[in-house]
Scaffold this active site. Sequence first.
Site, short mmCIF file in Angstrom:
data_model
loop_
_atom_site.label_atom_id
_atom_site.label_comp_id
_atom_site.label_asym_id
_atom_site.label_seq_id
_atom_site.Cartn_x
_atom_site.Cartn_y
_atom_site.Cartn_z
N GLU A 35 65.67 -7.16 -39.02
CA GLU A 35 64.46 -7.94 -39.36
C GLU A 35 64.25 -8.01 -40.87
O GLU A 35 63.85 -9.04 -41.40
CB GLU A 35 63.22 -7.33 -38.69
CG GLU A 35 63.15 -7.55 -37.19
CD GLU A 35 63.11 -9.02 -36.80
OE1 GLU A 35 62.50 -9.82 -37.53
OE2 GLU A 35 63.70 -9.36 -35.77
N CYS A 190 63.48 -26.55 -34.49
CA CYS A 190 62.38 -27.04 -35.32
C CYS A 190 62.65 -26.68 -36.78
O CYS A 190 61.90 -25.95 -37.41
CB CYS A 190 61.05 -26.46 -34.84
SG CYS A 190 59.64 -27.37 -35.51
N CYS A 197 64.02 -32.76 -31.98
CA CYS A 197 62.89 -32.84 -31.05
C CYS A 197 63.35 -33.23 -29.64
O CYS A 197 62.71 -32.84 -28.66
CB CYS A 197 61.87 -33.84 -31.56
SG CYS A 197 61.27 -33.42 -33.19
N CYS A 200 63.82 -30.22 -27.64
CA CYS A 200 62.78 -29.18 -27.79
C CYS A 200 61.91 -29.05 -26.53
O CYS A 200 61.39 -30.04 -26.02
CB CYS A 200 61.91 -29.53 -28.99
SG CYS A 200 60.56 -28.36 -29.23
N CYS A 206 53.82 -31.66 -28.52
CA CYS A 206 53.88 -31.51 -29.97
C CYS A 206 53.09 -32.63 -30.68
O CYS A 206 53.41 -33.81 -30.56
CB CYS A 206 55.33 -31.53 -30.43
SG CYS A 206 55.48 -31.44 -32.23
S1 SF4 Z 1 58.98 -31.47 -30.89
FE1 SF4 Z 1 57.63 -30.55 -32.41
S2 SF4 Z 1 57.96 -28.35 -32.18
FE2 SF4 Z 1 59.67 -29.37 -31.17
S3 SF4 Z 1 61.30 -29.53 -32.73
FE3 SF4 Z 1 60.08 -31.42 -32.82
S4 SF4 Z 1 58.55 -31.02 -34.37
FE4 SF4 Z 1 59.36 -29.04 -33.77
#
Ligand code: SF4
Length: 341
Positions: A35, A190, A197, A200, A206
């Site tokens: 970490e 992200c 996205c 994601c 989002c």
């Molecule tokens: S959808 Fe939103 S949280 Fe997901 S990668 Fe794209 S910007 Fe980031």
Amino acid sequence: MSDFASRLIAWQKSHGRHDLPWQNTRDPYRIWISEIMLQQTQVATVIPYYQRFMTHFPSIASLASADEEAVLTHWSGLGYYARARNLHAAARQIVARHQGVFPASVEAITALPGIGPSTAAAIAAFAFGVRGAILDGNVKRVLTRCFGIEGFPGDKAVEAKLWTLAESLLPEAEIERYTQGLMDLGATLCTRAQPRCGDCPLSAQCVARRDDRIAQLPAPKRKKTIPERQTVMLILRRGNEVLLEKRPAQGVWGGLWSFPEVAPEAVLNSHLQTRFGVQAARVAAMSPLVHTFTHFRLTIRVLVVWVNKPGAAAGAMWLDRFDAHGAALPTPVRRLLDLLD
Ligand code: SF4
């Protein structure tokens, strides 16, 4: 459980990172070292340093009993050397105050040198399954985008809002996977530029994606011009040897070995005579080197000075220039050594 947490946990199971050298362990020492190394440093850079460090210092006891020089040497090249000095001090504190056993509560972990609340929560989650929020740079980016949080995340008020949000999202169970999922999402999907996205798990909720504001979130810090500083470094050479000087413990590159610095206005020959008892047989200038710190930019003018006799000074040593790589050196000194012919 919030949608946010359940999506993240499910995504981490199937798409997250599972085989990094510091994963699949409950050993708080291994987790702690990783970490700290991962702060401001990419995973790919950290892996070889981590493996070498763990070979040399396999336990809290071995790190605590090492001398600082050895710890800095194995950190050399990773930058932000205060991290290494704090690791060393914390290992000694664990031996002195916790009988050599890594503490298990977030409060006790945060009380150790160099461990902030986010890092403490991550260690407590991975090593002990303790439920707590993390909020590093990657997590701030995910949260500001996903929830449309305005303002620079480093501002106190914005940061306080993000902590409250991060705590409200914590799942009741699977804290390790959730914490890892947040880290993985911030590091792999992200990302600052061109987030993926389409892959994601949070894309349906989002705000930044919905409002086409990904490029504006998180809001950048108001620009400040970074101060400029100048110095002159002397590379004293004698045959294949160079002179290195140990820097004071406090200040820039504290405790590391460096080429001697001289004030830009100093008269070279009288400085060499007074400081090292030598005279220059030949002097050549190298191209200046620019090194950027968090708070200022340093332009290093470099003079290579060939001397005929082995002058000396307290806290300085002559080293074969190839062996010098083994010393605890700041990055610019290492770069200069590489440039010597
Ligand atoms: S959808 Fe939103 S949280 Fe997901 S990668 Fe794209 S910007 Fe980031």
